[in-house]
Structure formats: structure tokens, C-alpha cells
Scaffold this motif. Structure first.
Motif, PDB file in Angstrom:
ATOM      1  N   TYR A  25      34.700  -0.938 -21.580  1.00 23.92           N
ATOM      2  CA  TYR A  25      33.678  -0.099 -20.820  1.00 23.92           C
ATOM      3  C   TYR A  25      32.136  -0.323 -21.084  1.00 23.92           C
ATOM      4  O   TYR A  25      31.206  -0.708 -20.195  1.00 23.92           O
ATOM      5  CB  TYR A  25      34.112   1.212 -20.329  1.00 23.92           C
ATOM      6  N   ALA A  26      31.740  -0.175 -22.199  1.00 22.42           N
ATOM      7  CA  ALA A  26      30.426  -0.087 -22.591  1.00 22.42           C
ATOM      8  C   ALA A  26      29.983  -1.583 -22.710  1.00 22.42           C
ATOM      9  O   ALA A  26      28.719  -1.586 -22.534  1.00 22.42           O
ATOM     10  CB  ALA A  26      30.328   0.559 -23.897  1.00 22.42           C
TER      11      ALA A  26
ATOM     12  N   SER B  10      30.923  -3.846 -20.794  1.00 19.76           N
ATOM     13  CA  SER B  10      31.107  -4.448 -19.370  1.00 19.76           C
ATOM     14  C   SER B  10      29.639  -4.615 -18.722  1.00 19.76           C
ATOM     15  O   SER B  10      28.613  -3.801 -18.980  1.00 19.76           O
ATOM     16  CB  SER B  10      31.765  -3.636 -18.580  1.00 19.76           C
TER      17      SER B  10
ATOM     18  N   ASP C   5      28.511  -1.204 -14.290  1.00 16.95           N
ATOM     19  CA  ASP C   5      28.869   0.220 -14.642  1.00 16.95           C
ATOM     20  C   ASP C   5      30.042   0.718 -13.557  1.00 16.95           C
ATOM     21  O   ASP C   5      29.955   0.083 -12.262  1.00 16.95           O
ATOM     22  CB  ASP C   5      27.836   1.293 -14.789  1.00 16.95           C
ATOM     23  N   LEU C   6      30.707   1.706 -13.824  1.00 20.38           N
ATOM     24  CA  LEU C   6      31.583   2.372 -12.922  1.00 20.38           C
ATOM     25  C   LEU C   6      30.950   3.090 -11.864  1.00 20.38           C
ATOM     26  O   LEU C   6      31.127   3.052 -10.886  1.00 20.38           O
ATOM     27  CB  LEU C   6      32.638   3.437 -13.566  1.00 20.38           C
TER      28      LEU C   6
ATOM     29  N   PRO D 233      27.020   3.095 -10.707  1.00 17.25           N
ATOM     30  CA  PRO D 233      25.798   2.284 -10.663  1.00 17.25           C
ATOM     31  C   PRO D 233      24.882   3.174 -11.152  1.00 17.25           C
ATOM     32  O   PRO D 233      24.561   4.417 -10.532  1.00 17.25           O
ATOM     33  CB  PRO D 233      25.661   1.636  -9.149  1.00 17.25           C
ATOM     34  N   ASP D 234      23.788   2.495 -11.809  1.00 17.25           N
ATOM     35  CA  ASP D 234      22.620   3.367 -12.258  1.00 17.25           C
ATOM     36  C   ASP D 234      21.543   3.840 -11.306  1.00 17.25           C
ATOM     37  O   ASP D 234      20.835   4.757 -11.341  1.00 17.25           O
ATOM     38  CB  ASP D 234      22.034   2.437 -13.447  1.00 17.25           C
TER      39      ASP D 234
ATOM     40  N   GLY E 275      24.625   8.002 -11.840  1.00 15.31           N
ATOM     41  CA  GLY E 275      24.450   6.765 -12.512  1.00 15.31           C
ATOM     42  C   GLY E 275      24.349   6.834 -13.945  1.00 15.31           C
ATOM     43  O   GLY E 275      24.658   5.758 -14.767  1.00 15.31           O
TER      44      GLY E 275
ATOM     45  N   ASP F 230      27.477   8.277 -17.028  1.00 21.75           N
ATOM     46  CA  ASP F 230      28.335   7.731 -17.996  1.00 21.75           C
ATOM     47  C   ASP F 230      27.709   7.236 -19.202  1.00 21.75           C
ATOM     48  O   ASP F 230      28.315   7.031 -20.026  1.00 21.75           O
ATOM     49  CB  ASP F 230      28.913   6.484 -17.046  1.00 21.75           C
ATOM     50  N   ASP F 231      26.477   6.809 -19.087  1.00 23.52           N
ATOM     51  CA  ASP F 231      25.707   6.284 -20.107  1.00 23.52           C
ATOM     52  C   ASP F 231      25.314   7.317 -21.071  1.00 23.52           C
ATOM     53  O   ASP F 231      25.250   6.960 -22.493  1.00 23.52           O
ATOM     54  CB  ASP F 231      24.332   5.358 -19.870  1.00 23.52           C
TER      55      ASP F 231
ATOM     56  N   VAL G  80      30.237   7.182 -22.531  1.00 21.05           N
ATOM     57  CA  VAL G  80      30.304   6.553 -23.378  1.00 21.05           C
ATOM     58  C   VAL G  80      30.347   7.205 -24.763  1.00 21.05           C
ATOM     59  O   VAL G  80      31.061   7.014 -25.642  1.00 21.05           O
ATOM     60  CB  VAL G  80      29.338   5.307 -23.377  1.00 21.05           C
TER      61      VAL G  80
ATOM     62  N   VAL H  98      36.442  -2.449 -13.806  1.00 24.17           N
ATOM     63  CA  VAL H  98      35.510  -1.713 -13.002  1.00 24.17           C
ATOM     64  C   VAL H  98      35.764  -2.247 -11.623  1.00 24.17           C
ATOM     65  O   VAL H  98      35.655  -1.297 -10.761  1.00 24.17           O
ATOM     66  CB  VAL H  98      33.779  -1.749 -13.654  1.00 24.17           C
TER      67      VAL H  98
END
Length: 125
Positions: A42-43, A45, A48-49, A51-52, A58, A61-62, A66, A104
Motif C-alpha cells: 500500500y505504501a 503503490s 492511494d486508496l 486520493p490526496d 486524502g 492515510d499518509d 501507513v 487499490v
């Protein structure tokens, strides 16, 4: 404070690569391999699952998902093995994860089909 954040970000990047290596290391227990592989995929990829460009979510997740996955995976890997993997990760270039990309994209496709089904749309499937 900015120096501490940069150092933390560098250590996260190193740990992601170390987890990528851990998923392939025979010294790592299978549960840790599974989690390490999922977190690394995932990290690493390219997408992102979440989007930022979506405000707040967004970046969630970051900033949370993670690091939490890394933290949990690190707890499952024996410390001497992780120390060796971190050393190896420092000399390894950043890989890309096709598995993470596929996962994703599959999640987004399934979510879109689920929404379409919920709204009564029929695509002939």
C-alpha cells in the motif's frame, strides 16, 4: 521541529522498504510477513486508496494509516531481524508495488459497482 519531521519521514521511508524486504525474509513469522507485505504494497503503490486531493481524508492515510501499519508490523518482527532489514533497506532503492496498485484499483472498482447496485443501475453484469 522541521528537522525532526524530516528525520521521522526518512525513517518511515526506510521502514517501508525494510517491511518490503521483511515480507520476503524467511526469518520473519508468516503473520508479520503478511502484514509487512500489505503495508509495504500500500505504501509503495503509485496511487492511494483515498486520493490526496480530497480535503483532510486524502492525507489521513499518509499520516495515520501507513504509520499505524508500520508500527504494528514492526512489533511482530523480531528486533535483531528488523535491525538487519533496516541496514539492508538503507542500501536499497525504493521499489514500486504493482500488487498495491492492483489492490487499490480493485477496491475502487468494487466500490463503484457497489454504489451502482445500491442506486439500482444495471450494467449487464
Amino acid at each position: 521541529m522541521i528537522a525532526r519531521l524530516k528525520s521521522w519521514a526518512r525513517s518511515l521511508k526506510r521502514d517501508v522498504i525494510a517491511l518490503w524486504l521483511a515480507a520476503r525474509d524467511p526469518r520473519v513469522p508468516w503473520v508479520a510477513k503478511l502484514l509487512a507485505g500489505a503495508v509495504a504494497a500500500y505504501a509503495l503503490s503509485p496511487i492511494d486508496l483515498i486520493p490526496d486531493f480530497i480535503p483532510v481524508l486524502g492525507l489521513l492515510d499518509d499520516v495515520l494509516i501507513v504509520p499505524a501499519g508500520i508500527w504494528l508490523a514492526l512489533r511482530l518482527i523480531p528486533p535483531p531481524v528488523m535491525a538487519d532489514l533496516r541496514e539492508r533497506a538503507a542500501d536499497t532503492t525504493r521499489p514500486r508495488s504493482r500488487a498495491g496498485l492492483i489492490a487499490v484499483v480493485a477496491i475502487w472498482v468494487l466500490a463503484a459497482l457497489g454504489c451502482a447496485a445500491a442506486f439500482g443501475m444495471n450494467f449487464g453484469l
